[in-house]
Design a protein around this motif. Sequence first.
Motif, PDB file in Angstrom:
ATOM      1  N   ASP A  73      45.399  17.799 -46.222  1.00 53.50           N
ATOM      2  CA  ASP A  73      44.123  17.215 -46.652  1.00 53.50           C
ATOM      3  C   ASP A  73      44.085  15.699 -46.576  1.00 53.50           C
ATOM      4  O   ASP A  73      43.030  15.101 -46.742  1.00 53.50           O
ATOM      5  N   THR A  88      36.786  11.955 -43.410  1.00 54.12           N
ATOM      6  CA  THR A  88      35.804  12.471 -44.366  1.00 54.12           C
ATOM      7  C   THR A  88      34.538  12.926 -43.646  1.00 54.12           C
ATOM      8  O   THR A  88      34.015  14.011 -43.912  1.00 54.12           O
ATOM      9  N   LYS A  91      35.259  16.122 -41.668  1.00 56.67           N
ATOM     10  CA  LYS A  91      35.338  17.284 -42.551  1.00 56.67           C
ATOM     11  C   LYS A  91      33.947  17.740 -42.982  1.00 56.67           C
ATOM     12  O   LYS A  91      33.688  18.944 -43.093  1.00 56.67           O
ATOM     13  N   LYS A  95      32.446  21.382 -42.044  1.00 56.53           N
ATOM     14  CA  LYS A  95      31.947  22.286 -43.077  1.00 56.53           C
ATOM     15  C   LYS A  95      30.546  22.771 -42.729  1.00 56.53           C
ATOM     16  O   LYS A  95      30.237  23.957 -42.856  1.00 56.53           O
ATOM     17  N   PRO A 101      38.765  24.828 -42.407  1.00 56.61           N
ATOM     18  CA  PRO A 101      39.531  23.610 -42.706  1.00 56.61           C
ATOM     19  C   PRO A 101      41.028  23.807 -42.481  1.00 56.61           C
ATOM     20  O   PRO A 101      41.539  24.934 -42.521  1.00 56.61           O
TER      21      PRO A 101
END
Length: 158
Positions: A73, A88, A91, A95, A101
């Motif tokens: 992560d 960020t 991601k 999503k 992920p």
Amino acid sequence: MDTTKKTIIVFSGDLDRVMAAFIIANGAAAMGDDVTMFFTFWGLNAIRKPENIKVKKSFLQWMFGKMMPRGADKLGISKMNFGGMGATMMKMVMKQQNVTPLPELIRTAKEQGIKMIACTMSMDVMGIREEELIDGLEFAGVATYLGEADEANVNLFI
């Protein structure tokens, strides 16, 4: 040569590259192939536990550990990282597009029986200890990887 065996060297610690390695590995395993992933140098960061594990290290090894991302992560992306904002943003888009992920890709790899080997030489150089890495790994050197690669029909370096 075994046409149902694949090997992947995970050298990069970049989110996008590590994701590509796990997507390919999981795809090959889903097709019934035996898959071995060999994590070396910066690739070891993807399989580090996120928590800080207290282990005895030299000053330089301690510094490496402080500067490197701790776990899947925390990885940045290879291009347009923007001081961490790139990962960020990526991601968020992943999503929105229902892309699995990285932590889930790692769990799926374990469930599918993908062999994950941490390079012991790289661990020594970078001061990473076994207890700092996720469970379910094997620990070996390059000769073990080469033995796996000799049997495979696909060898990737990511």
